[in-house]
Scaffold this motif. Structure first.
Motif, PDB file in Angstrom:
ATOM      1  N   ASP A  82       0.863  -1.176   0.000  1.00  0.00           N
ATOM      2  CA  ASP A  82       0.000   0.000   0.000  1.00  0.00           C
ATOM      3  C   ASP A  82       0.896   1.220   0.000  1.00  0.00           C
ATOM      4  OD1 ASP A  82      -2.360  -1.458   0.120  1.00  0.00           O
ATOM      5  OD2 ASP A  82      -2.572  -1.250   2.291  1.00  0.00           O
ATOM      6  N   VAL A  83       0.477   2.247  -0.717  1.00  0.00           N
ATOM      7  CA  VAL A  83       1.176   3.524  -0.700  1.00  0.00           C
ATOM      8  C   VAL A  83       0.096   4.595  -0.561  1.00  0.00           C
ATOM      9  CG1 VAL A  83       1.298   3.622  -3.235  1.00  0.00           C
ATOM     10  CG2 VAL A  83       2.828   5.042  -1.884  1.00  0.00           C
ATOM     11  N   THR A  84       0.251   5.447   0.440  1.00  0.00           N
ATOM     12  CA  THR A  84      -0.782   6.427   0.769  1.00  0.00           C
ATOM     13  C   THR A  84      -0.347   7.832   0.375  1.00  0.00           C
ATOM     14  OG1 THR A  84      -1.475   5.068   2.638  1.00  0.00           O
ATOM     15  CG2 THR A  84      -2.191   7.370   2.653  1.00  0.00           C
ATOM     16  N   GLY A  85      -1.248   8.538  -0.286  1.00  0.00           N
ATOM     17  CA  GLY A  85      -1.038   9.951  -0.601  1.00  0.00           C
ATOM     18  C   GLY A  85      -1.915  10.773   0.318  1.00  0.00           C
ATOM     19  N   THR A  86      -1.315  11.772   0.998  1.00  0.00           N
ATOM     20  CA  THR A  86      -2.053  12.644   1.914  1.00  0.00           C
ATOM     21  C   THR A  86      -1.796  14.088   1.527  1.00  0.00           C
ATOM     22  OG1 THR A  86      -1.777  11.025   3.697  1.00  0.00           O
ATOM     23  CG2 THR A  86      -2.423  13.264   4.335  1.00  0.00           C
ATOM     24  N   VAL A  87      -2.853  14.823   1.254  1.00  0.00           N
ATOM     25  CA  VAL A  87      -2.722  16.223   0.834  1.00  0.00           C
ATOM     26  C   VAL A  87      -2.197  17.065   1.999  1.00  0.00           C
ATOM     27  CG1 VAL A  87      -3.951  18.268   0.004  1.00  0.00           C
ATOM     28  CG2 VAL A  87      -4.559  15.996  -0.871  1.00  0.00           C
ATOM     29  N   THR A  88      -1.128  17.824   1.726  1.00  0.00           N
ATOM     30  CA  THR A  88      -0.526  18.694   2.733  1.00  0.00           C
ATOM     31  C   THR A  88      -0.843  20.166   2.499  1.00  0.00           C
ATOM     32  OG1 THR A  88       1.540  18.781   1.472  1.00  0.00           O
ATOM     33  CG2 THR A  88       1.367  17.102   3.219  1.00  0.00           C
ATOM     34  N   SER A  89      -1.111  20.541   1.237  1.00  0.00           N
ATOM     35  CA  SER A  89      -1.493  21.929   0.967  1.00  0.00           C
ATOM     36  C   SER A  89      -2.179  22.034  -0.387  1.00  0.00           C
ATOM     37  CB  SER A  89      -0.280  22.860   1.008  1.00  0.00           C
ATOM     38  OG  SER A  89       0.572  22.643  -0.092  1.00  0.00           O
ATOM     39  N   VAL A  90      -3.031  23.047  -0.488  1.00  0.00           N
ATOM     40  CA  VAL A  90      -3.717  23.349  -1.735  1.00  0.00           C
ATOM     41  C   VAL A  90      -3.592  24.848  -1.951  1.00  0.00           C
ATOM     42  CG1 VAL A  90      -5.903  23.313  -2.987  1.00  0.00           C
ATOM     43  CG2 VAL A  90      -5.374  21.474  -1.366  1.00  0.00           C
ATOM     44  N   ASP A  91      -3.033  25.233  -3.097  1.00  0.00           N
ATOM     45  CA  ASP A  91      -2.874  26.640  -3.444  1.00  0.00           C
ATOM     46  C   ASP A  91      -3.464  26.836  -4.835  1.00  0.00           C
ATOM     47  OD1 ASP A  91      -2.148  29.286  -3.652  1.00  0.00           O
ATOM     48  OD2 ASP A  91      -0.017  28.889  -3.955  1.00  0.00           O
ATOM     49  N   GLY A  92      -4.718  27.240  -4.878  1.00  0.00           N
ATOM     50  CA  GLY A  92      -5.406  27.349  -6.163  1.00  0.00           C
ATOM     51  C   GLY A  92      -5.567  25.978  -6.775  1.00  0.00           C
TER      52      GLY A  92
END
Length: 106
Positions: A82-92
């Protein structure tokens, strides 16, 4: 025997890189498509350990909101993690996310 060491190297390197790798993509509809998430995961792991895994497949896209996650499947030399992607920031339209490979295979 060499295969197992390479898979272990991918996992160890990914885990040691500040706890995860980091990727950045642009989105237009507030979700990063599954194929873009998989491609960025593969690219970031390649940058960390010197080569990409055989395959990364994500079952769905990644919502463009901080804290959102998606669990994908990383396959290398016949072993799946398993490989997990976790959003750390959103800029536009720019979404950054960390990539974390599981310590043990599925």
């Amino acid at each position: 025997m060499k295969r197992k060491y390479l898979v272990a190297a991918i996992c160890v390197a990914a885990a040691l890189a500040s706890g995860a790798c980091s990727a950045s993509v642009s989105v237009g509809d507030k979700q990063v498509p599954a194929d873009k998430v998989a491609a960025q995961m593969s690219s970031q792991l390649a940058a960390t350990v010197g080569r990409a895994p055989d395959d990364v497949t994500c079952p769905e896209g990644l919502d463009a909101e901080v804290g959102a996650t998606v669990v994908c499947a990383l396959t290398d030399q016949g072993t799946e993690y398993d490989v997990t992607g976790t959003v750390t920031s959103v800029d536009g339209d720019n979404v950054k996310f960390d990539v974390q490979v599981a310590d043990t295979p599925n």
